[in-house]
Write an enzyme that holds these catalytic residues in place. Structure first.
Site, mmCIF file in Angstrom:
data_model
loop_
_atom_site.group_PDB
_atom_site.id
_atom_site.type_symbol
_atom_site.label_atom_id
_atom_site.label_comp_id
_atom_site.label_asym_id
_atom_site.label_seq_id
_atom_site.Cartn_x
_atom_site.Cartn_y
_atom_site.Cartn_z
ATOM 1 N N TYR A 140 -0.993 11.494 5.674
ATOM 2 C CA TYR A 140 -0.197 10.410 5.103
ATOM 3 C C TYR A 140 -0.299 10.327 3.577
ATOM 4 O O TYR A 140 -1.355 10.570 3.018
ATOM 5 C CB TYR A 140 -0.682 9.072 5.697
ATOM 6 C CG TYR A 140 -0.198 7.885 4.909
ATOM 7 C CD1 TYR A 140 1.048 7.330 5.180
ATOM 8 C CD2 TYR A 140 -0.949 7.364 3.862
ATOM 9 C CE1 TYR A 140 1.515 6.271 4.435
ATOM 10 C CE2 TYR A 140 -0.476 6.307 3.105
ATOM 11 C CZ TYR A 140 0.749 5.763 3.391
ATOM 12 O OH TYR A 140 1.222 4.733 2.645
ATOM 13 N N TRP A 143 -1.375 11.264 -1.708
ATOM 14 C CA TRP A 143 -2.197 10.875 -2.860
ATOM 15 C C TRP A 143 -3.209 11.947 -3.245
ATOM 16 O O TRP A 143 -3.975 11.772 -4.192
ATOM 17 C CB TRP A 143 -2.915 9.545 -2.577
ATOM 18 C CG TRP A 143 -2.040 8.380 -2.892
ATOM 19 C CD1 TRP A 143 -1.396 7.582 -1.998
ATOM 20 C CD2 TRP A 143 -1.675 7.921 -4.197
ATOM 21 N NE1 TRP A 143 -0.646 6.648 -2.666
ATOM 22 C CE2 TRP A 143 -0.800 6.820 -4.022
ATOM 23 C CE3 TRP A 143 -1.993 8.309 -5.498
ATOM 24 C CZ2 TRP A 143 -0.254 6.119 -5.087
ATOM 25 C CZ3 TRP A 143 -1.434 7.609 -6.569
ATOM 26 C CH2 TRP A 143 -0.579 6.525 -6.348
HETATM 27 N N1 LIG Z 1 -8.667 -2.373 2.810
HETATM 28 C C1 LIG Z 1 -7.661 -1.718 2.240
HETATM 29 N N2 LIG Z 1 -7.315 -0.493 2.685
HETATM 30 C C2 LIG Z 1 -6.295 0.178 2.114
HETATM 31 C C3 LIG Z 1 -5.553 -0.412 1.063
HETATM 32 C C4 LIG Z 1 -5.920 -1.727 0.606
HETATM 33 O O1 LIG Z 1 -5.289 -2.302 -0.286
HETATM 34 N N3 LIG Z 1 -6.989 -2.330 1.213
HETATM 35 N N4 LIG Z 1 -4.506 0.276 0.508
HETATM 36 C C5 LIG Z 1 -3.821 1.248 1.341
HETATM 37 C C6 LIG Z 1 -2.914 2.056 0.538
HETATM 38 S S1 LIG Z 1 -1.695 1.188 -0.286
HETATM 39 C C7 LIG Z 1 -2.962 3.407 0.477
HETATM 40 S S2 LIG Z 1 -1.731 4.236 -0.387
HETATM 41 C C8 LIG Z 1 -3.985 4.165 1.212
HETATM 42 C C9 LIG Z 1 -4.476 5.418 0.468
HETATM 43 O O2 LIG Z 1 -5.127 6.246 1.341
HETATM 44 P P1 LIG Z 1 -5.296 7.820 1.068
HETATM 45 O O3 LIG Z 1 -4.043 8.395 0.526
HETATM 46 O O4 LIG Z 1 -5.840 8.399 2.308
HETATM 47 O O5 LIG Z 1 -6.392 7.777 -0.079
HETATM 48 P P2 LIG Z 1 -7.159 8.881 -0.891
HETATM 49 O O6 LIG Z 1 -8.576 8.441 -0.910
HETATM 50 O O7 LIG Z 1 -6.491 9.069 -2.207
HETATM 51 O O8 LIG Z 1 -7.051 10.203 -0.011
HETATM 52 C C10 LIG Z 1 -6.580 11.441 -0.442
HETATM 53 C C11 LIG Z 1 -7.455 12.523 0.163
HETATM 54 O O9 LIG Z 1 -6.914 13.797 -0.194
HETATM 55 C C12 LIG Z 1 -7.986 14.661 -0.536
HETATM 56 N N5 LIG Z 1 -7.445 15.750 -1.377
HETATM 57 C C13 LIG Z 1 -7.266 15.800 -2.713
HETATM 58 N N6 LIG Z 1 -6.719 16.982 -3.071
HETATM 59 C C14 LIG Z 1 -6.552 17.697 -1.946
HETATM 60 C C15 LIG Z 1 -6.019 19.000 -1.666
HETATM 61 O O10 LIG Z 1 -5.588 19.735 -2.524
HETATM 62 N N7 LIG Z 1 -5.994 19.390 -0.353
HETATM 63 C C16 LIG Z 1 -6.472 18.605 0.653
HETATM 64 N N8 LIG Z 1 -6.386 19.055 1.894
HETATM 65 N N9 LIG Z 1 -6.968 17.382 0.409
HETATM 66 C C17 LIG Z 1 -7.003 16.931 -0.867
HETATM 67 C C18 LIG Z 1 -8.985 13.744 -1.233
HETATM 68 O O11 LIG Z 1 -10.258 14.306 -1.265
HETATM 69 C C19 LIG Z 1 -8.884 12.484 -0.356
HETATM 70 O O12 LIG Z 1 -9.790 12.541 0.712
HETATM 71 O O13 LIG Z 1 -5.110 3.308 1.485
HETATM 72 C C20 LIG Z 1 -4.755 2.124 2.192
HETATM 73 N N10 LIG Z 1 -5.948 1.412 2.573
HETATM 74 N N1 LIG Z 2 -6.433 2.146 -10.612
HETATM 75 C C1 LIG Z 2 -5.712 2.254 -9.488
HETATM 76 N N2 LIG Z 2 -4.409 1.878 -9.497
HETATM 77 C C2 LIG Z 2 -3.670 1.968 -8.354
HETATM 78 C C3 LIG Z 2 -4.197 2.488 -7.147
HETATM 79 C C4 LIG Z 2 -5.577 2.900 -7.156
HETATM 80 O O1 LIG Z 2 -6.126 3.349 -6.134
HETATM 81 N N3 LIG Z 2 -6.285 2.760 -8.340
HETATM 82 N N4 LIG Z 2 -3.408 2.601 -6.030
HETATM 83 C C5 LIG Z 2 -1.951 2.567 -6.179
HETATM 84 C C6 LIG Z 2 -1.335 2.226 -4.883
HETATM 85 S S1 LIG Z 2 -1.299 3.442 -3.680
HETATM 86 C C7 LIG Z 2 -0.797 1.025 -4.610
HETATM 87 S S2 LIG Z 2 -0.122 0.741 -3.068
HETATM 88 C C8 LIG Z 2 -0.788 -0.056 -5.609
HETATM 89 C C9 LIG Z 2 -1.242 -1.392 -5.020
HETATM 90 O O2 LIG Z 2 -0.713 -2.473 -5.713
HETATM 91 P P1 LIG Z 2 -1.133 -3.941 -5.249
HETATM 92 O O3 LIG Z 2 -1.157 -4.015 -3.775
HETATM 93 O O4 LIG Z 2 -0.279 -4.924 -5.945
HETATM 94 O O5 LIG Z 2 -2.616 -3.998 -5.846
HETATM 95 P P2 LIG Z 2 -3.986 -4.668 -5.376
HETATM 96 O O6 LIG Z 2 -4.998 -4.179 -6.343
HETATM 97 O O7 LIG Z 2 -4.242 -4.464 -3.927
HETATM 98 O O8 LIG Z 2 -3.787 -6.222 -5.577
HETATM 99 C C10 LIG Z 2 -3.330 -6.779 -6.787
HETATM 100 C C11 LIG Z 2 -3.714 -8.221 -6.913
HETATM 101 O O9 LIG Z 2 -3.226 -8.964 -5.812
HETATM 102 C C12 LIG Z 2 -4.084 -10.079 -5.624
HETATM 103 N N5 LIG Z 2 -3.865 -10.665 -4.296
HETATM 104 C C13 LIG Z 2 -4.400 -10.304 -3.111
HETATM 105 N N6 LIG Z 2 -3.945 -11.106 -2.120
HETATM 106 C C14 LIG Z 2 -3.118 -12.003 -2.701
HETATM 107 C C15 LIG Z 2 -2.344 -13.096 -2.206
HETATM 108 O O10 LIG Z 2 -2.321 -13.412 -1.027
HETATM 109 N N7 LIG Z 2 -1.591 -13.781 -3.130
HETATM 110 C C16 LIG Z 2 -1.576 -13.462 -4.452
HETATM 111 N N8 LIG Z 2 -0.799 -14.183 -5.249
HETATM 112 N N9 LIG Z 2 -2.305 -12.448 -4.939
HETATM 113 C C17 LIG Z 2 -3.056 -11.718 -4.080
HETATM 114 C C18 LIG Z 2 -5.457 -9.467 -5.817
HETATM 115 O O11 LIG Z 2 -6.397 -10.477 -6.145
HETATM 116 C C19 LIG Z 2 -5.211 -8.483 -6.952
HETATM 117 O O12 LIG Z 2 -5.542 -9.046 -8.189
HETATM 118 O O13 LIG Z 2 -1.667 0.233 -6.692
HETATM 119 C C20 LIG Z 2 -1.514 1.545 -7.229
HETATM 120 N N10 LIG Z 2 -2.348 1.599 -8.421
HETATM 121 MO MO LIG Z 3 -0.520 2.606 -1.704
#
Ligand SMILES: Nc1nc2c(c(=O)[nH]1)N[C@H]1C(S)=C(S)[C@@H](COP(=O)(O)OP(=O)(O)OC[C@H]3O[C@@H](n4cnc5c(=O)[nH]c(N)nc54)[C@H](O)[C@@H]3O)O[C@H]1N2
Ligand SMILES: Nc1nc2c(c(=O)[nH]1)N[C@H]1C(S)=C(S)[C@@H](COP(=O)(O)OP(=O)(O)OC[C@H]3O[C@@H](n4cnc5c(=O)[nH]c(N)nc54)[C@H](O)[C@@H]3O)O[C@H]1N2
Ligand SMILES: [Mo]
Length: 799
Positions: A140, A143
């Site tokens: 999935y 990233w």
């Molecule tokens: N509690 C909680 N959970 C969340 C979220 C949250 O807000 N709260 N956010 C969710 C969201 S929005 C997202 S997008 C997901 C992200 O979830 P993931 O996309 O699963 O996050 P990553 O840790 O970036 O995983 C990427 C993996 O790819 C591997 N990788 C890097 N380069 C390569 C390569 O060249 N080949 C292979 N085979 N592997 C590689 C890295 O080592 C890593 O293990 O997490 C979700 N989970």
């Molecule tokens: N540095 C860094 N940047 C990233 C990522 C990363 O892994 N690292 N991941 C990327 C990805 S895949 C995604 S999906 C985006 C995620 O983007 P978002 O989902 O918007 O980011 P979060 O950091 O989960 O949350 C942002 C803010 O939302 C607030 N928040 C949580 N719950 C609530 C609520 O119920 N109400 C309100 N008003 N606020 C709330 C939290 O306190 C936090 O300050 O970020 C992207 N940017």
């Molecule tokens: Mo995400």
């Protein structure tokens, strides 16, 4: 593609998009004294020159000129490349190799080092045994890294489709899975990935900028493609402007601090109630924009009875909203007044829709914006991507290269993102989804490339229980991540630095194409994911091999991607490859972009792709779904876990949020020295309010336990006034480290937050994840069973 983008493209020949020549070209060719070479490469963390010594070792990274505000996370690339956590050889779980299977021992047993030959033979055998109807490709998100050719997701998808005929996939995103299923029906576009009103327009026109949970600074540290951190320059300008910033968020974020924002502390998951309270006030006081509602929206009359309590006996007054949100009534009305009196921009986040009933968040915000009446005006309206991948930057208008075509998946079986554990555990079960019914397939083999399912999926203990029922679990990984440790077969992948690729960035500005040249040789026995799949395809058959490769070499793919650009200013591939990047200056008009301005100017000619062509405040289509937990208009539903649930709060008094990490991309870089910047006694920090900590006798810097019925973890207390009372926060992505693996719900020693979150779906409509709906308890620690250990590789026999 939006109309405006198309216009940009049409006008491109006459526009000022100019490919510039790299002044650093000479420097990139190496220096006399040390005999080092500088090689261009690009990542989610930014583009850089990788300096390699005469032994071929990467010794230094220097940001490229496109990186406007370099971050330490780019430096961490070196550490992770040579990390002890690298997977050096193909490995197979001991019992699995012995043919005894014992799926319950996943994550508990040693691995055995095997040859590539043996590993590929095993993978092939399992793929042959598994009909595609039982094969789940859980790769999935994409990233892993930014390359277009070696993109983990698309390489895997292409292999399963072309060589095997298809696979079970995932439907919906972890990022914005709830909004993603609703927004297009409301405004004709997902909004979460759309071109945003430009920063220049905001600076010139906006008077009030609402950070509705939008953590602009932190979330824009990285990019889905190549980060440029160009937004940071604008935040400096914002902070010097006269714009009034208001942050509605349970936490006072770094963004709020930079922009000196007024802080409205809101109980998590209650934003919909706050918005309804404002709308109720605006309606009754007659202060809303009636003309906008009439001309640009549909169904306000059908929503009104609900807003006024005619349908359910609950008038959604500011007092009602105050009781739910914890925001005082006079503040709610004052905010509503401020919004309608000033040019107001509402910047929505994604975290509030990553919650139970998250479908309502964006929809309600768009209806509030409609009552304010500034949608499509410069600096007004709403945006749902100002925090993401450089949102707000001007768009170059250049059509950029796309990656590997996916081929045809003959199966149409996709599991909603939140339901993976449930689907594995309940084959044949039927559930509602997007107004229809779907049936879970029987998943026998799960294949993961470039994702950390064990990191990203909610309720880790439930997930592990499910993973331990599979027949086969195959993972490609460069590192011994918690996901890799759970597999039967682990194939060592190269990292991005070990192969040639091409990418572009930022995701919104699209003003650079980057050569991602191979910097070092593959580490130990690691191989490119592409090459692994090519070899598998070859062994399946000649036809399959040809279908997978498309009859092309990797170099031909790269040149083909590059050649897909229709920009007249592109240089020859060989020149681009030598220079390392190509830059396109966005045309002047791109800096004046206003989201939905065309719709505003002429809602007939530029009607939205919705049922009525207007903003859908009420949707007849959704009415037909006939669901209890998702209605035809924005609705306040009590979340299953929240601070207003007195009974639950007695047991678990804190609402736990799991925002995205400041110094990582999810779990990536947790195995580098960057940890030292923020970890507390090796653990992920748990942010807690000063008064709450005092009441519990918790001091800053001590290790504490956070727990609920689903699991427990250890985290380091970070005590601050920048989080409201009753709320705690742990960043997602710490590497899971079970303390006692014989336990069915072992405590996580490292603070991996998903051992606490719930896999409960947002609703029967989107079935998206709801990780931000989570109550927990927190207490001082009695004992630590073992030292911090999450980055220790497993025992490997024969290595
Ligand atoms: N509690 C909680 N959970 C969340 C979220 C949250 O807000 N709260 N956010 C969710 C969201 S929005 C997202 S997008 C997901 C992200 O979830 P993931 O996309 O699963 O996050 P990553 O840790 O970036 O995983 C990427 C993996 O790819 C591997 N990788 C890097 N380069 C390569 C390569 O060249 N080949 C292979 N085979 N592997 C590689 C890295 O080592 C890593 O293990 O997490 C979700 N989970
Ligand atoms: N540095 C860094 N940047 C990233 C990522 C990363 O892994 N690292 N991941 C990327 C990805 S895949 C995604 S999906 C985006 C995620 O983007 P978002 O989902 O918007 O980011 P979060 O950091 O989960 O949350 C942002 C803010 O939302 C607030 N928040 C949580 N719950 C609530 C609520 O119920 N109400 C309100 N008003 N606020 C709330 C939290 O306190 C936090 O300050 O970020 C992207 N940017
Ligand atoms: Mo995400």
């Amino acid at each position: 593609m939006s109309l405006t983008r198309r216009k940009f493209l049409k006008g491109l020949a006459a526009s000022s998009a100019i490919a510039s020549i790299n002044p650093l070209l000479a420097a990139s060719e190496g220096t006399k004294f040390y005999n080092t070479k500088k090689i261009p490469h690009a990542t989610h963390f930014g583009a850089f020159w990788a300096e390699v010594n005469s032994e071929g070792k990467l010794i230094k990274v220097t940001p490229q000129q496109s990186d406007k505000h370099p971050s330490v996370i780019t430096d961490a690339i070196i550490d992770r490349t040579y990390s002890d956590t690298r997977v050096k050889y193909p490995c197979v779980r001991k019992s699995f190799l012995e043919g005894k299977k014992r799926p319950k021992l996943r994550g508990k047993e040693p691995f055995v080092r095997v040859s590539w030959e043996k590993a590929l033979e095993l993978v092939l055998q399992k793929l042959k045994e598994t009909p595609i109807e039982n094969l789940f490709n859980a790769s999935y998100g994409a990233w892993g890294h930014v390359g277009l050719l070696h993109n983990c997701n698309s390489v895997a998808g292409r292999f399963f489709n072309t060589a095997l005929g298809g696979h079970i996939g995932t439907d919906g995103e972890y990022s914005n899975g709830a909004a993603g299923k609703v927004n297009a029906s409301i405004v004709g576009d997902l909004e979460v990935y759309s071109l945003q009103t430009s920063h220049e327009v905001i600076l010139k026109n906006t008077q009030v900028y609402v950070l509705w949970g939008a953590d602009l600074y932190k979330c824009n540290q990285i990019d889905f493609k190549v980060a440029n951190r160009g937004n940071d320059e604008y935040y400096k300008k914002y902070s010097k402007s006269n714009i009034k910033f208001i942050s509605i968020d349970p936490q006072y974020t770094q963004t709020a601090e930079i922009l000196n924002a007024q802080w409205i502390k809101i109980r998590p998951n209650t934003d919909v109630a706050l918005m309804l309270g404002m709308m109720n006030y605006l309606y009754k006081s007659g202060k809303y924009d009636k003309k906008f509602i009439e001309k640009y929206t549909d169904g306000f009359d059908k929503f009104l009875p609900y807003l006024l309590g005619k349908t359910d006996g609950i008038d959604k007054t500011p007092a009602w909203a105050a009781n739910i949100t914890g925001v005082e009534e006079n503040i709610i009305t004052a905010l509503a007044d401020t919004f309608v009196k000033n040019r107001t921009f509402l910047a929505g986040n994604w975290a509030m829709q990553r919650a139970h009933h998250g479908e309502q968040a964006d929809w309600t915000l768009m209806v509030l914006a409609s009552m304010i009446g500034q949608v499509g005006l410069p600096g007004g309206g709403f945006g749902f991507s100002m925090h993401y991948s450089g949102g707000g930057q001007a768009f170059s208008g250049v059509r950029l290269p796309v990656g590997l075509p996916q081929g045809k998946n003959n199966l149409d079986t996709n599991i909603p993102a939140s339901r993976i554990s449930e689907a594995i555990l309940n084959p044949g079960k039927k559930i509602k989804f997007k107004g229809k019914e779907i049936t879970y397939p029987k998943i026998k083999t799960m294949y993961v490339v470039g994702a950390s399912v064990l990191g990203h999926h909610p309720d880790t203990n439930e997930l592990i229980k499910a993973l331990r029922t599979l027949d086969t679990l195959i993972v490609h990984e460069p590192w011994w991540t918690p996901m890799a440790k759970m597999a039967d077969i682990v194939l060592p992948s190269t990292t991005t630095l070990e192969r040639d690729d091409i990418s572009f960035g930022g995701s919104y500005s699209q003003d650079y194409v980057y050569a991602m040249k191979k910097v070092i040789e593959p580490y130990f026995e690691s191989r490119n994911d592409y090459d692994i799949f090519e070899e598998l395809a070859k062994r399946i058959g000649e036809r399959e091999h040809k279908k997978f490769t498309g009859g092309k070499t990797k170099q031909q793919w790269l040149e083909g991607f590059y050649g897909r650009s229709d920009c007249p200013y592109y240089m020859e591939f060989a020149d681009f490859w030598k220079q390392g990047f190509i830059h396109f200056e966005p045309p002047k008009e791109a800096y004046n972009f206003v989201r939905h301005s065309e719709f505003r100017a002429d809602p007939i000619a530029n009607k939205l792709a919705t049922e009525s062509g207007k903003i859908q405040i009420y949707s007849p289509k959704f009415e037909k779904y006939g669901l209890d937990d998702f209605k035809a208009h924005p609705t306040w539903f009590e979340p299953a876990e929240w601070l207003g649930n007195e009974k639950l709060v007695k047991k678990y008094p804190f609402h736990l949020l799991s925002p995205h990490p400041r110094y990582r991309v999810h779990s990536q870089l947790d195995n580098t020295w960057v940890r030292d910047l923020y970890k507390i006694q090796g653990r992920e920090p748990v942010v807690i309010n000063t008064n709450d900590a005092k009441k519990l006798g918790i001091t800053h810097g001590e290790v504490v336990e956070v727990y609920n019925d689903r699991g427990s973890l250890l985290a380091g207390a970070f005590v601050t006034d920048n989080i409201m009372e009753g709320v705690i926060s742990i960043q997602e992505g710490a590497w899971y480290d079970p303390e006692d693996i014989s336990d069915s719900k072992p405590r996580c020693n490292a603070g991996h937050v998903n051992v606490l979150t719930s896999s409960r779906p947002t609703s029967t409509m989107a079935q998206a994840t709801s990780v931000n709906t989570c109550l927990v308890g927190i207490k001082k620690l009695k004992e630590v069973i073992k030292p911090y250990n999450s980055t220790t590789p497993p025992e490997i026999i024969g290595a």
